[in-house]
Design a protein around this motif. Sequence first.
Motif: not given
Length: 178
Positions: A58, A63, A107-108
């Motif tokens: 992050t 990603n 999470s992203t």
Amino acid sequence: MRQPKRIGQTDPSRETVINGDVNDYPTLAQAMAGQDLVYANLGGEFEPMVKNIVQAMTAAHVNRLIYVTGLGLYHEVPGEFGRWVEESIGTPVMDDTRRAAKIIEESTVNYTIIRAAYMTNDDEIDYELTEKGSPFKGTTISRQSIADLIVKTIKNPALHQHSSLGIDKPGTDGDRPY
């Protein structure tokens, strides 16, 4: 301990070998800088390692994650084999693995979690995949099959986005791996 020399020849124009520890956040964060994708296949206490990986990814704006673990994360292994997996691996390890997967999923990060059956050294590529929410099928899988899935996903990161895949060899269903 991992030995970076065992990797063999690399292409310095596209690869950098770093001798580090995933539990050492500053080194991990430095290693993440400028990367396109993270591949993690770890042993030990998973939850703290995954926290570091997700945090470092992050912070570095990386990603894509491919994370390899074992079967049974979601109690998706049916019947006697499922009971045996839980018993043989043990509650503390399974709970740690589940917490780690939850960190990734919440999470992203764009992840692919690969939940592997018991691994063999068979010289073959022969596998089937099951999605999260579906019962796990077989009991074994060759390391070559897992590697094939990983390489395909690395070459085409659009594959299997935000997914958790079970991987096994078709026709190996049973009460125990053989």
